[in-house]
Design an enzyme around this catalytic site. Structure first.
Site, short mmCIF file in Angstrom:
data_model
loop_
_atom_site.label_atom_id
_atom_site.label_comp_id
_atom_site.label_asym_id
_atom_site.label_seq_id
_atom_site.Cartn_x
_atom_site.Cartn_y
_atom_site.Cartn_z
N LYS A 79 -1.79 3.19 8.56
CA LYS A 79 -2.89 2.22 8.65
C LYS A 79 -3.11 1.63 7.27
O LYS A 79 -3.59 2.31 6.37
CB LYS A 79 -4.18 2.86 9.13
N SER A 119 -4.87 5.53 5.99
CA SER A 119 -5.66 4.56 5.27
C SER A 119 -5.74 4.82 3.78
O SER A 119 -4.74 4.78 3.08
CB SER A 119 -7.04 4.52 5.91
#
Length: 405
Positions: free
Chosen positions: A345, A320
């Site tokens: 992600k 992320s």
């Protein structure tokens, strides 16, 4: 309920249309880890924040999958989720449960619904504080919940728990098959209260009773190596972590090099990730992202150190917001990346308060690196592959760049 980290985009550099302060969080997950980006207790931290529900391949914090980069995800319709919650509340039923059913059917693998208490804990974890036992857990593809990491000197650590232990039950309730946030919620509670954990280790059953405690995590730690090398380890992008990275770079020995260690970092607050990237960049693009079809950009602040040799260490637990930093430094030629492929992600979650007080973190878009790469599902391939010997290989890279004896 604490104020939602609303997706307030505060443009601070209108000259370039930059929305520099993204206050929403990119849920963190980790393949197997916990959730959110924050310290998360994956542990016991609410999934992401506990970094959150972002966790690992469960997708992390709150996700459910297994280990390894995820493969795509759907998105839940905000209005449909809110409508389901409102109808349930009007009928005297659980708005959270109704919302969870809609999110589950939508295929939004990063979507998570919290009740008031869970969301308050989630917000607390973004400050690096939480109440729990000190475990980061993740859900594997077969539905089992497994310990990914144990907080040093935590109740779980003192009780002898370790990574790889399978968590079977909490206070007699089976956790197998539960989503990570639900398993994590069972670990949470008031400081000082006991919790009985049923575990399996190497095929043998264990029952351990631990007492919950107020825990803190230091998201950024610094150590010095011989030859003028500074290792900056960023465990998660909780509040204040970006400025701590900048301070560490300013305090590094003149003429030395830096290893930015993002291994196992499940992500966190995007604004903190941008601040951290700014430590090594003199302005310029960090990432672009879309929210429901509207394109935006994130820019680094000017004045970062662009001359100091830099190596970024990454692995499958780099997710992320941590991937956002890695992608920016790699695309802009600012760092040599060393390690293994990152999680993958690149979706953006924003919170929506629901009737009845629950909060839904729903996927609303994706982000891309400065070169336009989408990392969702594929992750980042490092410039130099290295497993257990990643740090030693990074030393050699810095040596080749003139750092060291």
């Amino acid at each position: 309920m604490p104020g939602l980290p609303v997706p307030c985009l505060r443009p601070r550099d209108r000259r370039r249309g930059a929305a520099l302060t993204l206050v929403f969080l990119v849920s963190v997950a980790a393949a197997g880890a916990t959730g959110c980006s924050g310290p998360g207790e994956g542990d016991d931290t609410p999934a992401a924040a506990a970094l959150a529900a972002t966790a690992g391949p469960d997708p992390a914090p709150g996700t459910e999958s297994g280990t390894g980069p995820g493969t795509g995800s759907g998105t839940a319709d905000r209005e449909a989720v809110a409508r389901a919650a409102a109808e349930a509340v009007a009928e005297g039923k659980s708005g959270k449960k109704a919302a969870e059913e809609v999110v589950s059917r939508s295929g939004d693998r990063w979507g998570t619904v919290y009740d008031r208490g869970e969301y308050a804990e989630f917000a607390e974890a973004l400050d690096g504080r939480w109440t729990g036992v000190g475990l980061w857990v993740g859900r594997r593809r077969d539905g089992r919940i497994e310990v990914d990491r144990v907080q040093p000197d935590s109740p779980a650590d003192r009780a002898g728990l370790r990574a790889g232990d399978r968590l079977l039950s909490v206070d007699g309730r089976s956790v197998t098959g539960l989503a990570v946030p639900d398993a994590v919620a069972l670990l949470r509670g008031e400081a000082g209260t006991p919790v009985v954990l049923g575990l399996s280790r190497d095929g043998a059953g264990l029952t351990v009773t631990v007492r919950r405690a107020q825990l803190r995590t230091e998201p950024v730690t610094v150590r010095r190596l011989a030859g003028g090398i500074t290792v900056i380890k960023v465990a998660s992008f909780t509040r204040g972590s970006g400025e701590r990275v900048r301070a560490a770079v300013r305090e590094a020995p003149p003429g030395g090099g830096v290893m930015l260690d993002l291994r196992g970092n499940p992500g966190g607050l995007v604004a903190e990730a941008v601040t951290a990237a700014s430590a090594f960049l003199d302005g310029g693009l960090v990432a672009t992202y879309d929210v429901r079809g509207s394109e935006h950009a994130l820019y680094a602040a000017p004045g970062g150190d662009t001359a100091r040799p830099l190596v970024a260490l990454v692995d499958g637990g780099t997710m992320s917001a941590a991937e956002l930093v890695t992608g920016a430094l790699q695309d802009r030629g600012r760092a040599v990346t060393v390690g293994t492929r990152t999680f993958g992600k690149a979706s953006v979650q924003m919170p929506t308060e629901l009737p009845g007080g629950a909060v839904a973190e729903l996927t609303v878009g994706t982000y891309r690196t400065p070169a336009g790469r989408s990392l969702d599902g594929g992750g980042i391939t490092p410039d130099l592959a290295a497993g257990d010997g990643a740090e030693e290989r990074a030393r050699r890279v810095l040596g080749g760049l003139g750092v060291g004896p």
